[in-house]
Enzyme design. Structure first.
Site, short mmCIF file in Angstrom:
data_model
loop_
_atom_site.label_atom_id
_atom_site.label_comp_id
_atom_site.label_asym_id
_atom_site.label_seq_id
_atom_site.Cartn_x
_atom_site.Cartn_y
_atom_site.Cartn_z
CB THR A 127 -0.86 0.06 1.27
OG1 THR A 127 0.01 0.12 2.40
CG2 THR A 127 -1.73 -1.19 1.39
CE LYS A 182 -15.40 11.14 13.14
NZ LYS A 182 -14.52 10.13 13.70
CD GLU A 204 -5.39 -2.31 1.64
OE1 GLU A 204 -5.76 -1.76 0.58
OE2 GLU A 204 -4.80 -1.71 2.54
#
Lengths: 542, 542
Positions: free
Chosen positions: B185, B440, B332
């Site tokens: 990755t 958030k 993945e």
């Protein structure tokens, strides 16, 4: 070192879950026995399939017990296709066209515990019911009840579903190599033999079938399998359709050309599939009335089961702008082995040459391998050398149920098909004959299939079979057996000159006999064994 | 009871054998470093691949040893894609855009024994060669020699092939769960992690990718993977193309819009694939000179790696009649997870609504399952509820190499993607954000991706990133970072009103900052970590 891929198993529950999660809105249409249309969605199908699985779970079956079906293509049969394997037992589809004797043999051999049977097939029960040992028989009927005329002790399929609560269904985790389904061959010689399909094999077949150089199925397709669901998983179409989310149209018991054409037109079917006999009927009907049906949505008619003659492929295209996709497979290959899409190197060919290619069985699907074993090693891929076709791949069976006829499998993992084939450069397979139908004349092989196709290309010929008759001098010689088109006529001499345009003299039939019909197997193929018996003492009159 | 399917293993040798048997005539075209075209066929490719496998077999490697590549998309890299796994060792593709430090880490971590490296990448060697422990380094060059400027001890790839006799190659029988390839990755946080691909996983991915509702690849296609072969198997395209027999066009090191457009037009490419950055460049070039390239054969441009903004999808279609196929996947997931083909139920939508759907990541491929885990259980598939996307399936990794970061995998077999997604009815996945990029604010979640896409839909905006900045009152607040189109201008206020057309006031960025460029990862994605660092003490001036 292993690839650290998740240990995800390829199983039918995964396909059912996919249909539920993604394609709940998609429609499944069934032509009922009274010819009305039943419509519901994959969401309905999944709900009822869960009920079936839960209900079967309550009947005391053990893992891998067999549950048989005797049914036409319908939504209930589709429920059985998923509900039976998803409850951990094995879907055993049975061909109602088999003889009562073979039916009893199969029930006994497979040790079926339960049978689901269409109300329209109940009369079959009489002939074998006393011979078999079934714990339950459930009747699939339009109104949900057991007909009064049915034998005692039969139960209702709808009551079975009604007894179960789908919320009790939990998606099971099977090993992908567990058996999901089984089907018996309808061999022309000997007893039928059982072929078992693993979950893995059906899932891989479904993915491969969806690829564009096989059938190219997708969500926006509407698929009508005319090939019966009692015949090698209806070529896997119900499974492939559920995996891709394609809409399904089930013709029920109505396989006459008119009903099928109504379905194709009204339901805007994009892909249909069946044996040549079905399409002969459809072609005749379309020729009679070319404008009666709007088939503009229909982009592929998959023809397999036996060879589609080039003349038919050409007639559909030239007269009705309809595309035939020729396919080959067997009960032992789940069944798709090869499909005839033209590869890019064929683009340069003339139209005539393209039709010739389209009449071959085409190229093997991904991970399917072919070779032709001749008398002296494997035949070259030159389009001419012949040998017995051998095939291997992830959805090719490795053994018959109860290990019958082990000689059909080579030590290195290939299945011996019993078909005589040539293979062209690029890997186009052309089935020349069944091993047992090949005519061996004076050391040369004569393909009965080629002669049959060329006979059927003649305007006046409806059907033609070519068989071997014994010959003292040549060992065997070909004999043509011909059914004429209604209202047409032709002489033996004319047919001989027609054949002589393409075939060397030594390979022409010794004679042509005209008959009213050609006997067929339960799967609709020519029953050449019966013809050979009929003509075994034949001496040409000419 | 088992399904008695032949024990046929899904392996790369089977794909190579298929390419050899069926597609020997099909062409593979490579743009060489000097911009000339190299052409050969699958038959040539297979011959040289066999040589490579035989040669590697003579180097004393043990089963599953790693052989690394640092190379652009080329026929030699394609030979490595098959020759390395077909000799029983593991193909380890390495991203040359990683930092020298990460490169050294990866070589060490994967324990690579051999490296194949492009002559154009030799300068990379200097930075990490002393840190790593390679037994052989082979140079891939146009003239077959090792450049004089190369460090001592390097060998020639062509000499390696020359040393081997392809007739010594025998197709091996591997267990399908053996490792065939691996890739690290290029995470934006922490060290790269290794993902290993089994033969089975690549074969299943290849079949699924070929289905019409994923990429729909077939023999008559010409595929140009612009996505580099060092980047998650070039999305599997070289494998899928070899399985289907599609012609391949390899762009080599030339990823500028002009070279790519030349390839697309001259080689009549039908399907191409790459990240949005590449297609931004192509779009700009086409806008400048809409008639310079005949792209009439190009039916799909697959865009993935990061989200393709709706404005780009629309611009390609409306201005150039080119179709974008939006796809999502990860290292993945081998990598294809979802592809956005419109299902039949979307047919009724307006053109505008269809573009909105096309800008989502689409529907999972067969046997790929998704769910979004929110703070309170799994998010409903209502197109609005958000959660961390979890995925499972037969080509989703079950563990990282050497078992790093096991928390990314749930106990019940799902991979936690780190993407925040919503899922619509029908199962269309829409990536809203990376978990770590989600903003958030006062108990509400704000998707940076949605704001970015809408900023980029503005005429004057070339690129936009939205990041979280710390806020005492709200915990986090969004900040827009914008690169303007050359020669265009726009005020912060204008952009705010533009966003306010679609977004509630509380979710608008607190401010917009104009910058010259946005830092990117080695894979071309926005490096938000760097932006957050840059703006961590930011206070809006307004």
């Amino acid at each position: 070192m292993r690839g650290l891929t998740a240990d995800y198993q390829l199983t039918l529950p995964a396909i059912l879950r996919r249909a539920e999660s993604h394609f709940g809105y998609r429609e499944i249409v069934t032509r009922l026995p009274d010819k009305s249309f039943h419509r519901y969605t994959y969401a309905d199908m999944v709900r009822r399939t869960k009920k079936l699985a839960v209900a079967l779970g309550g009947l005391g079956l053990e893992k891998s017990d067999r549950v048989a079906t005797l049914a036409w293509n319908s939504y209930q049969h589709l429920e059985a296709y998923f509900g039976i394997p998803c409850s951990g037992v094995v879907l055993h589809t049975i061909n109602p066209r088999l003889s009562p004797d073979d039916l009893a043999y199969i029930f006994d051999h497979a040790e079926d515990k339960i049978l689901l049977i269409d109300e329209t097939m109940l009369q079959l029960l009489d002939s074998f019911k006393d011979e078999v040992n079934l714990e339950h028989i459930f009747v699939i009927s339009s109104d949900g009840s057991v007909p009064d005329s049915a034998p005692d002790g039969l139960e209702s399929y709808e009551d079975l579903l009604e007894s179960a609560d789908e919320s009790e269904f939990e998606y099971p985790d099977f090993d992908e190599n567990d058996a999901a389904a089984m089907c018996y061959t309808s061999g022309t010689t000997g007893r039928p033999k059982g072929v078992t399909y693993s979950h893995r094999c059906i899932c891989l077949h479904s993915m491969a079938a969806a690829t564009p150089d096989m059938l190219g199925l997708r969500e926006r397709d509407t698929v009508m399998p005319v090939v019966p669901m009692f015949h090698v998983n209806a070529w896997g179409l119900p499974f492939t359709a559920a995996m891709t989310g394609a809409r399904q149209v089930m013709p029920g018991p109505h396989l006459d050309p008119e009903s099928l054409l109504e379905n194709l037109a009204q339901e805007r079917v994009t892909v249909t599939a069946g044996v040549p006999t079905i399409f002969f009927g459809i072609l005749r009907k379309l020729d009679e009335d070319p404008d009666a049906y709007d088939l503009s949505n229909l982009h592929d008619m998959i023809i397999g089961g036996s060879a589609a003659p080039e003349s038919m492929i050409r007639a559909f295209k030239e007269r009705h702008d309809l595309n035939v996709l020729h396919a080959w497979g067997m009960t032992e290959t789940t069944p798709l082995g090869t499909v005839c899409n033209l590869t890019s190197e064929k683009e340069e060919l003339s139209e005539d040459e393209k039709y010739q290619v389209r009449a071959t069985q085409g190229v093997p699907g991904p991970f399917i391998e072919v070779r032709a074993r001749g008398d002296e090693g494997f035949a070259a891929w030159d389009g001419e050398s012949m040998g017995e076709l051998e095939v291997r791949g992830p959805w090719v069976t490795g053994a018959y149920y109860k290990d019958e006829d082990p000689d059909k499998f080579t030590d290195d993992g290939w299945f011996k098909t019993g078909d005589i084939a040539s293979i062209s450069p690029g890997g186009y397979v052309e089935i020349q004959d069944r091993t047992k139908d090949l005519i061996k004349s004076g050391g040369e092989w004569i393909s009965s299939v080629t002669l049959e196709n060329d006979l059927m290309a003649h305007d006046a010929v409806a059907e033609a079979a070519v068989i071997a008759i014994p010959s003292e001098k040549w060992q065997e010689r070909p004999l043509g057996v011909v059914v004429l088109e209604d209202g047409k006529d032709v002489t033996e001499e004319d047919l001989m000159s027609h054949l002589a345009e393409k075939h060397p003299k030594w390979s022409l039939p010794d004679a042509i006999e005209f008959v009213d019909e050609i006997p067929r197997t339960a799967a609709g193929k020519f029953l050449k064994r019966a013809l050979r018996e009929q003509f075994k003492d034949y001496t040409p009159t000419a």
